[in-house]
Design a protein around this motif. Structure first.
Motif, PDB file in Angstrom:
ATOM      1  N   GLY A  23      35.778 -49.269  44.600  1.00 57.38           N
ATOM      2  CA  GLY A  23      34.609 -48.683  45.256  1.00 57.38           C
ATOM      3  C   GLY A  23      34.925 -47.584  46.240  1.00 57.38           C
ATOM      4  N   ASN A  24      36.163 -47.090  46.298  1.00 53.32           N
ATOM      5  CA  ASN A  24      36.539 -46.003  47.200  1.00 53.32           C
ATOM      6  C   ASN A  24      36.187 -44.663  46.551  1.00 53.32           C
ATOM      7  N   PRO A  25      35.729 -43.679  47.360  1.00 52.57           N
ATOM      8  CA  PRO A  25      35.398 -42.381  46.772  1.00 52.57           C
ATOM      9  C   PRO A  25      36.665 -41.695  46.243  1.00 52.57           C
ATOM     10  N   ILE A  26      36.493 -40.951  45.175  1.00 53.88           N
ATOM     11  CA  ILE A  26      37.644 -40.252  44.592  1.00 53.88           C
ATOM     12  C   ILE A  26      37.476 -38.744  44.739  1.00 53.88           C
ATOM     13  N   MET A  27      38.598 -38.036  44.652  1.00 53.15           N
ATOM     14  CA  MET A  27      38.568 -36.579  44.757  1.00 53.15           C
ATOM     15  C   MET A  27      38.081 -36.006  43.424  1.00 53.15           C
ATOM     16  N   PRO A  28      37.417 -34.829  43.475  1.00 52.23           N
ATOM     17  CA  PRO A  28      36.966 -34.224  42.219  1.00 52.23           C
ATOM     18  C   PRO A  28      38.149 -33.985  41.279  1.00 52.23           C
ATOM     19  N   GLY A  29      37.969 -34.300  40.026  1.00 49.75           N
ATOM     20  CA  GLY A  29      39.005 -34.099  39.024  1.00 49.75           C
ATOM     21  C   GLY A  29      40.058 -35.185  39.017  1.00 49.75           C
ATOM     22  N   GLN A  30      39.930 -36.170  39.853  1.00 56.50           N
ATOM     23  CA  GLN A  30      40.904 -37.263  39.907  1.00 56.50           C
ATOM     24  C   GLN A  30      40.235 -38.561  39.445  1.00 56.50           C
ATOM     25  N   ASP A  31      41.061 -39.548  39.123  1.00 61.33           N
ATOM     26  CA  ASP A  31      40.505 -40.853  38.754  1.00 61.33           C
ATOM     27  C   ASP A  31      40.722 -41.893  39.848  1.00 61.33           C
ATOM     28  N   HIS A  32      41.179 -41.440  41.021  1.00 60.39           N
ATOM     29  CA  HIS A  32      41.376 -42.373  42.135  1.00 60.39           C
ATOM     30  C   HIS A  32      41.371 -41.587  43.446  1.00 60.39           C
ATOM     31  N   GLU A  33      41.190 -42.304  44.547  1.00 60.88           N
ATOM     32  CA  GLU A  33      41.152 -41.658  45.859  1.00 60.88           C
ATOM     33  C   GLU A  33      42.559 -41.312  46.316  1.00 60.88           C
ATOM     34  N   PRO A  34      42.696 -40.400  47.292  1.00 56.33           N
ATOM     35  CA  PRO A  34      44.027 -40.082  47.808  1.00 56.33           C
ATOM     36  C   PRO A  34      44.654 -41.325  48.440  1.00 56.33           C
ATOM     37  N   GLY A  35      45.923 -41.536  48.195  1.00 55.66           N
ATOM     38  CA  GLY A  35      46.634 -42.674  48.773  1.00 55.66           C
ATOM     39  C   GLY A  35      46.434 -43.958  48.011  1.00 55.66           C
ATOM     40  N   ALA A  36      45.802 -43.886  46.845  1.00 54.13           N
ATOM     41  CA  ALA A  36      45.561 -45.092  46.053  1.00 54.13           C
ATOM     42  C   ALA A  36      46.010 -44.865  44.618  1.00 54.13           C
ATOM     43  N   LEU A  37      46.315 -45.931  43.976  1.00 52.57           N
ATOM     44  CA  LEU A  37      46.639 -45.891  42.555  1.00 52.57           C
ATOM     45  C   LEU A  37      45.338 -45.906  41.756  1.00 52.57           C
ATOM     46  N   PRO A  38      45.373 -45.580  40.460  1.00 52.82           N
ATOM     47  CA  PRO A  38      44.128 -45.585  39.674  1.00 52.82           C
ATOM     48  C   PRO A  38      43.396 -46.926  39.657  1.00 52.82           C
ATOM     49  N   ASP A  39      44.111 -48.034  39.866  1.00 50.72           N
ATOM     50  CA  ASP A  39      43.431 -49.336  39.885  1.00 50.72           C
ATOM     51  C   ASP A  39      42.807 -49.643  41.238  1.00 50.72           C
ATOM     52  N   GLY A  40      42.944 -48.745  42.221  1.00 49.90           N
ATOM     53  CA  GLY A  40      42.324 -48.931  43.529  1.00 49.90           C
ATOM     54  C   GLY A  40      43.241 -49.518  44.577  1.00 49.90           C
ATOM     55  N   ASN A  41      44.414 -49.976  44.205  1.00 51.95           N
ATOM     56  CA  ASN A  41      45.371 -50.514  45.178  1.00 51.95           C
ATOM     57  C   ASN A  41      46.068 -49.359  45.890  1.00 51.95           C
ATOM     58  N   PRO A  42      46.571 -49.587  47.128  1.00 50.61           N
ATOM     59  CA  PRO A  42      47.257 -48.518  47.854  1.00 50.61           C
ATOM     60  C   PRO A  42      48.535 -48.081  47.130  1.00 50.61           C
ATOM     61  N   ASP A  43      48.819 -46.779  47.220  1.00 47.85           N
ATOM     62  CA  ASP A  43      50.071 -46.312  46.615  1.00 47.85           C
ATOM     63  C   ASP A  43      51.231 -46.752  47.515  1.00 47.85           C
ATOM     64  N   PRO A  44      52.479 -46.610  47.084  1.00 50.11           N
ATOM     65  CA  PRO A  44      53.605 -47.134  47.855  1.00 50.11           C
ATOM     66  C   PRO A  44      53.709 -46.573  49.275  1.00 50.11           C
ATOM     67  N   TRP A  45      53.445 -45.276  49.485  1.00 55.14           N
ATOM     68  CA  TRP A  45      53.546 -44.694  50.819  1.00 55.14           C
ATOM     69  C   TRP A  45      52.520 -45.345  51.760  1.00 55.14           C
ATOM     70  N   VAL A  46      51.258 -45.475  51.281  1.00 59.48           N
ATOM     71  CA  VAL A  46      50.206 -46.084  52.096  1.00 59.48           C
ATOM     72  C   VAL A  46      50.522 -47.565  52.330  1.00 59.48           C
ATOM     73  N   GLN A  47      51.035 -48.233  51.316  1.00 61.76           N
ATOM     74  CA  GLN A  47      51.377 -49.656  51.473  1.00 61.76           C
ATOM     75  C   GLN A  47      52.466 -49.822  52.529  1.00 61.76           C
ATOM     76  N   ASP A  48      53.425 -48.921  52.568  1.00 57.17           N
ATOM     77  CA  ASP A  48      54.458 -48.975  53.608  1.00 57.17           C
ATOM     78  C   ASP A  48      53.850 -48.807  54.992  1.00 57.17           C
ATOM     79  N   GLN A  49      52.852 -47.913  55.130  1.00 58.94           N
ATOM     80  CA  GLN A  49      52.184 -47.727  56.424  1.00 58.94           C
ATOM     81  C   GLN A  49      51.465 -49.004  56.853  1.00 58.94           C
ATOM     82  N   ILE A  50      50.800 -49.643  55.893  1.00 58.56           N
ATOM     83  CA  ILE A  50      50.080 -50.894  56.189  1.00 58.56           C
ATOM     84  C   ILE A  50      51.083 -51.961  56.622  1.00 58.56           C
ATOM     85  N   ASN A  51      52.197 -52.070  55.907  1.00 58.75           N
ATOM     86  CA  ASN A  51      53.226 -53.064  56.263  1.00 58.75           C
ATOM     87  C   ASN A  51      53.775 -52.801  57.663  1.00 58.75           C
TER      88      ASN A  51
END
Length: 179
Positions: A114-142
């Protein structure tokens, strides 16, 4: 002679009456004995019938108790099976529901969570296509969790809230933009 014959007849009649009385008395005694025997036989039969009825009731009660125990065991087994089926169905329903929501979100222009995505993309910045955080963002959360800015469930701690307020205050101050 008439008298003799009359007397003879009288004696005969008296004898017949006496015999008849003896037979009647004897017949009454026999009838009384037979009646007493019949009463005793009826009484024994009634007692026997009572015993049989009690035995039958006891056997029926034992059978009924066995059936109830088996029924309870079967009902318990069935309820456990129903509970297991419900748990499995709920797990399947939850997966199905999440998949359904993900499909709806993608149709509406959002990533599966349910996160907004950038035009022309299939996922939001910092997230994988399935909606989970990408590794860089996950490291920040950790890092935030390890340093006390986030609780394990992802909600901010007091330290995290204070840091966010400080960032907001600094962002709203006009000091940075005075030239």
């Amino acid at each position: 002679m008439k008298i003799v014959i009359s007397m003879f007849m009288l004696f005969l009649a008296m004898g017949a009456t006496a015999c008849s009385n003896k037979n009647v008395q004897s017949s009454h005694k026999v009838h009384a004995r037979v009646t007493a025997k019949a009463k005793r036989a009826k009484k024994k039969q009634a007692e026997l019938n009572k015993k049989q009825a009690l035995n039958k009731k006891a056997q029926e009660k034992v059978q009924k108790d066995k059936q109830q125990a088996a029924s309870q065991s079967q009902n318990q087994s069935q309820s456990q099976q129903v509970q297991a089926n419900q748990n499995q169905s709920q797990a399947n329903s939850k997966e199905s529901y999440e998949e359904y929501i993900g499909r709806l979100n993608r149709q509406r222009g959002y990533d599966p969570k349910g996160n907004p995505i950038m035009p022309g993309q299939d996922h939001e910045p910092g997230a994988l296509p399935d909606g989970n955080p990408d590794p860089w963002v996950q490291d920040q959360i950790n890092w935030e969790k390890e340093n006390g800015y986030l609780n394990p469930d992802g909600s901010p701690t007091e330290k995290g809230k204070e840091a966010e307020r400080e960032v907001e205050q600094n962002a709203n101050s006009d000091d940075d933009y005075n030239y």
